[in-house]
Design an enzyme around this catalytic site. Structure first.
Site, PDB file in Angstrom:
ATOM      1  N   LYS A  14       0.887  -1.071  -0.187  1.00  0.00           N
ATOM      2  CA  LYS A  14      -0.131   0.028  -0.044  1.00  0.00           C
ATOM      3  C   LYS A  14       0.766   1.172   0.011  1.00  0.00           C
ATOM      4  O   LYS A  14       1.963   1.074   0.268  1.00  0.00           O
ATOM      5  CB  LYS A  14      -0.857  -0.094   1.180  1.00  0.00           C
ATOM      6  CG  LYS A  14      -0.511   0.628   2.505  1.00  0.00           C
ATOM      7  CD  LYS A  14      -1.525   0.366   3.387  1.00  0.00           C
ATOM      8  CE  LYS A  14      -1.601   1.769   4.403  1.00  0.00           C
ATOM      9  NZ  LYS A  14      -0.837   2.768   4.430  1.00  0.00           N
ATOM     10  N   LYS A  19       7.746   0.682   0.115  1.00  0.00           N
ATOM     11  CA  LYS A  19       8.054  -0.269  -1.145  1.00  0.00           C
ATOM     12  C   LYS A  19       9.502   0.591  -1.479  1.00  0.00           C
ATOM     13  O   LYS A  19      10.256  -0.089  -1.888  1.00  0.00           O
ATOM     14  CB  LYS A  19       6.988   0.129  -1.965  1.00  0.00           C
ATOM     15  CG  LYS A  19       5.596  -0.589  -1.873  1.00  0.00           C
ATOM     16  CD  LYS A  19       4.709  -0.458  -2.850  1.00  0.00           C
ATOM     17  CE  LYS A  19       4.197   1.084  -3.109  1.00  0.00           C
ATOM     18  NZ  LYS A  19       3.361   1.685  -2.022  1.00  0.00           N
ATOM     19  N   LYS A  45       3.225   8.518  -8.167  1.00  0.00           N
ATOM     20  CA  LYS A  45       4.091   9.375  -7.247  1.00  0.00           C
ATOM     21  C   LYS A  45       5.646   9.646  -7.921  1.00  0.00           C
ATOM     22  O   LYS A  45       6.042  10.569  -7.353  1.00  0.00           O
ATOM     23  CB  LYS A  45       4.335   8.728  -6.107  1.00  0.00           C
ATOM     24  CG  LYS A  45       3.816   9.485  -4.847  1.00  0.00           C
ATOM     25  CD  LYS A  45       4.328   9.400  -3.476  1.00  0.00           C
ATOM     26  CE  LYS A  45       4.012   7.971  -2.944  1.00  0.00           C
ATOM     27  NZ  LYS A  45       4.916   7.586  -1.703  1.00  0.00           N
ATOM     28  N   ASP A 131      -2.569  -1.351  -4.232  1.00  0.00           N
ATOM     29  CA  ASP A 131      -3.767  -1.556  -3.281  1.00  0.00           C
ATOM     30  C   ASP A 131      -4.831  -2.359  -4.083  1.00  0.00           C
ATOM     31  O   ASP A 131      -5.425  -3.162  -3.660  1.00  0.00           O
ATOM     32  CB  ASP A 131      -4.485  -0.329  -3.094  1.00  0.00           C
ATOM     33  CG  ASP A 131      -3.674   0.631  -2.209  1.00  0.00           C
ATOM     34  OD1 ASP A 131      -3.273  -0.021  -1.252  1.00  0.00           O
ATOM     35  OD2 ASP A 131      -3.532   1.726  -2.302  1.00  0.00           O
TER      36      ASP A 131
HETATM   37  P1  ADP Z   1       6.084   3.808  -0.626  1.00  0.00           P
HETATM   38  O1  ADP Z   1       6.951   3.649  -1.685  1.00  0.00           O
HETATM   39  O2  ADP Z   1       5.568   2.526  -0.171  1.00  0.00           O
HETATM   40  O3  ADP Z   1       5.008   4.779  -0.946  1.00  0.00           O
HETATM   41  P2  ADP Z   1       8.352   4.769   0.783  1.00  0.00           P
HETATM   42  O4  ADP Z   1       9.357   4.085   0.786  1.00  0.00           O
HETATM   43  O5  ADP Z   1       8.449   6.246   0.250  1.00  0.00           O
HETATM   44  O6  ADP Z   1       6.889   4.238   0.792  1.00  0.00           O
HETATM   45  O7  ADP Z   1       8.323   5.163   2.493  1.00  0.00           O
HETATM   46  C1  ADP Z   1       7.302   6.109   3.222  1.00  0.00           C
HETATM   47  C2  ADP Z   1       8.109   6.792   4.376  1.00  0.00           C
HETATM   48  O8  ADP Z   1       8.431   5.777   5.316  1.00  0.00           O
HETATM   49  C3  ADP Z   1       9.550   7.347   3.995  1.00  0.00           C
HETATM   50  O9  ADP Z   1       9.764   8.426   4.866  1.00  0.00           O
HETATM   51  C4  ADP Z   1      10.307   6.122   4.485  1.00  0.00           C
HETATM   52  O10 ADP Z   1      11.723   6.928   4.725  1.00  0.00           O
HETATM   53  C5  ADP Z   1       9.828   5.759   5.959  1.00  0.00           C
HETATM   54  N1  ADP Z   1      10.264   4.379   5.722  1.00  0.00           N
HETATM   55  C6  ADP Z   1      10.000   3.320   5.096  1.00  0.00           C
HETATM   56  N2  ADP Z   1      10.436   2.237   5.814  1.00  0.00           N
HETATM   57  C7  ADP Z   1      11.069   2.721   7.173  1.00  0.00           C
HETATM   58  C8  ADP Z   1      11.776   1.810   8.139  1.00  0.00           C
HETATM   59  N3  ADP Z   1      11.925   0.615   8.201  1.00  0.00           N
HETATM   60  N4  ADP Z   1      12.210   2.622   9.190  1.00  0.00           N
HETATM   61  C9  ADP Z   1      11.838   4.031   9.142  1.00  0.00           C
HETATM   62  N5  ADP Z   1      11.247   4.767   8.319  1.00  0.00           N
HETATM   63  C10 ADP Z   1      10.976   3.936   7.097  1.00  0.00           C
HETATM   64 MG    MG Z   2       7.058   4.703  -3.313  1.00  0.00          MG
END
Ligand code: ADP
Ligand code: MG
Length: 292
Positions: A14, A19, A45, A131
């Protein structure tokens, strides 16, 4: 599967679950191990590969295609940390069109440009917003782009709900040649019971957990520097976790067709866990009070 070169792996989950962070660290770990890696962001995004390229601007495939002029690989790709080739598929004009068709158009263009033949990747990672309520997001697992998918999930219900939806899509398309599941990547776990929830969900759906990545300041800090943990903090515990996860995913050939949980059962499963957590919290609080 087509005659594409290398292992093509889709990472679902999600929005906001981690991811892109996880995928980028896996790419970085594989690249520092000497593999040729391409990471393709399949999320409107368009920020999948940011931490591999120090947040530099990278035009998306769809935006470039929309310009109407002939697209060259150099226009839509950048070489990031460790030599990872970074591409962002981009998305439809907001409010118009389907993100899935965008992914399909982007991948078709990359095939037309003979990217996979010429770059000869060992691994191609697709970071897909998943999703999976809309068929569009199923494109990579449905249309022979990848033969394996992983799902990033925390122990939060909405993340598990999205993972279960992906399992539904996989079990629907796998019999006609769609991708199978490599496993769950448990991300952002903090409380002690979080791991038990994910483990139980994996057991119930006939799947397994490929790795656990707890919440960590190292991840947040690396992101602020515009880098992966592998680049910013190669000696850290989390860099080691990501390297281990990358190795597991690179080597895993144990792919399964998951058994998703039905809507009603998922709700009662969640309620059971709600009760358990509540009792656990009460127990801890009572224990503390006694100890004062
Ligand atoms: P997605 O790609 O699923 O939308 P992101 O990889 O961009 O999500 O992560 C969303 C936020 O969560 C970012 O700010 C990222 O740094 C943070 N984040 C992801 N995994 C972790 C983790 N294991 N510990 C701390 N922060 C995390
Ligand atoms: Mg992303």
């Amino acid at each position: 599967m087509s005659d594409q070169k290398g292992k093509h792996i889709a990472i679902y989950g999600k929005g906001g679950i981690g991811k892109s962070t996880t995928t980028s660290n896996i790419s970085a770990a594989l690249a520092t191990d000497g593999y040729r890696v391409i990471q393709i962001g399949c999320d409107p995004k368009s920020d999948s590969t940011n931490v591999l390229r120090g947040n530099e601007y990278l035009p998306t495939v769809l935006d470039t295609m929309r310009d109407g002029s002939k697209v060259h690989l150099d226009d839509i790709s950048r070489v990031g940390f460790g030599g990872v080739l970074c591409i962002e598929s981009g998305g439809p004009v907001p409010g118009v069109g389907c993100a899935g068709r965008g992914i399909n158009a982007a991948v078709s263009l990359l095939q037309e440009l003979k990217l996979f033949d010429e770059f000869k990747p060992d691994y191609v990672l697709y970071d897909v917003l998943g999703d999976v309520v809309c068929g569009g997001f199923a494109v990579p697992i449905r249309d022979g782009i990848t033969d394996r998918a992983y799902v990033v999930s925390s122990s939060d219900f909405m993340a598990i709900y999205a993972a279960n939806n992906l399992f539904k899509a996989i079990s629907k398309y796998a019999p006609s040649g769609g991708a199978k599941l490599g496993g769950i990547i448990a991300n952002g776990l903090s409380a002690g019971y979080s791991q038990s929830i994910i483990d139980d969900f994996a057991k119930k759906t006939g799947t397994s957990v490929a790795g656990y990545v707890p919440r960590s300041l190292t991840v947040s800090q690396s992101e602020l520097y515009g880098k992966t943990v592998i680049e910013a903090s190669p000696e850290s515990e989390h860099a080691e976790l990501y390297r281990k996860l990358a190795k597991t995913i690179a080597e895993n050939e144990d792919l399964v067709v998951p058994s998703p949980i039905g809507a009603q059962d998922l709700r009662s499963w969640a309620r059971d866990w709600g009760d358990k957590i509540f009792k656990l919290e009460q127990g801890v609080l009572e224990g503390n009070r006694e100890g004062i």
